[in-house]
Write a protein that holds these residues in place. Sequence first.
Motif, PDB file in Angstrom:
ATOM      1  N   VAL A   1      18.856  10.464 -27.102  1.00  0.00           N
ATOM      2  CA  VAL A   1      19.590   9.212 -27.311  1.00  0.00           C
ATOM      3  C   VAL A   1      19.854   9.011 -28.801  1.00  0.00           C
ATOM      4  N   GLY A   2      18.854   9.268 -29.613  1.00  0.00           N
ATOM      5  CA  GLY A   2      19.008   9.083 -31.060  1.00  0.00           C
ATOM      6  C   GLY A   2      20.063   9.985 -31.664  1.00  0.00           C
TER       7      GLY A   2
ATOM      8  N   PHE B   1      21.047  10.534 -21.479  1.00  0.00           N
ATOM      9  CA  PHE B   1      19.658  10.544 -21.951  1.00  0.00           C
ATOM     10  C   PHE B   1      18.980   9.191 -21.740  1.00  0.00           C
ATOM     11  N   GLY B   2      19.749   8.114 -21.802  1.00  0.00           N
ATOM     12  CA  GLY B   2      19.165   6.781 -21.757  1.00  0.00           C
ATOM     13  C   GLY B   2      18.927   6.213 -20.376  1.00  0.00           C
TER      14      GLY B   2
ATOM     15  N   LEU C   1      15.278   6.460 -19.407  1.00  0.00           N
ATOM     16  CA  LEU C   1      14.499   5.575 -20.277  1.00  0.00           C
ATOM     17  C   LEU C   1      14.677   4.121 -19.857  1.00  0.00           C
ATOM     18  N   SER C   2      15.892   3.772 -19.446  1.00  0.00           N
ATOM     19  CA  SER C   2      16.156   2.409 -18.979  1.00  0.00           C
ATOM     20  C   SER C   2      15.427   2.116 -17.685  1.00  0.00           C
ATOM     21  N   LEU C   3      15.333   3.106 -16.816  1.00  0.00           N
ATOM     22  CA  LEU C   3      14.575   2.932 -15.586  1.00  0.00           C
ATOM     23  C   LEU C   3      13.104   2.663 -15.922  1.00  0.00           C
ATOM     24  N   ARG C   4      12.590   3.424 -16.866  1.00  0.00           N
ATOM     25  CA  ARG C   4      11.186   3.283 -17.237  1.00  0.00           C
ATOM     26  C   ARG C   4      10.892   1.940 -17.899  1.00  0.00           C
TER      27      ARG C   4
END
Length: 165
Positions: free
Chosen positions: A16-17, A57-58, A61-64
């Motif tokens: 993501v970065g 990629f995100g 991470l958004s789910l988490r």
Amino acid sequence: MLRLESIFYTICRIGVGVSFLVLILTVLTQVLGRTFSSSPIWTEELTRFAMLYVVAFGAGLSLRSGDLVNVDVVCEQVPGEWPWRLRLLSAAITVALCAYLIPAAWKYVSIGAMQTSPAMTLRMDIVHFTVFGLLVTLLVFSVFRIYRMVVLGEDGKADVREELE
């Protein structure tokens, strides 16, 4: 399993970065180009491609972190163990749906190998890979949630530890 989750989490955060950095630099190039003359044509495409990678990629991470759309208002109002069961069911359905869609997404990626983008002449399978990657990250983070709930006895709620760090 927790070590694998940590590695996957770190890879997605870096992804993501880097994607966001590419997006920022491309938009900056585009704005400066338009300010002083004309912007390079490839900036339009690269901006879209970088945004697709940010999303790919995100998504996991958004789910988490709980940043995806949720129906917690309904789920948390039911009594007893039902909120836990509904979170587990939701994660299981996400795994099943992603597993079902991954073969079609891979076919989509392979079709892109025969195409190129107009401005950058980039092979489109590199771009189409974002759809496959999004499904994989959602599947993996859903499996991690199921593991944490069933094996480790966690409640399955979003992980807010990162916000406290």
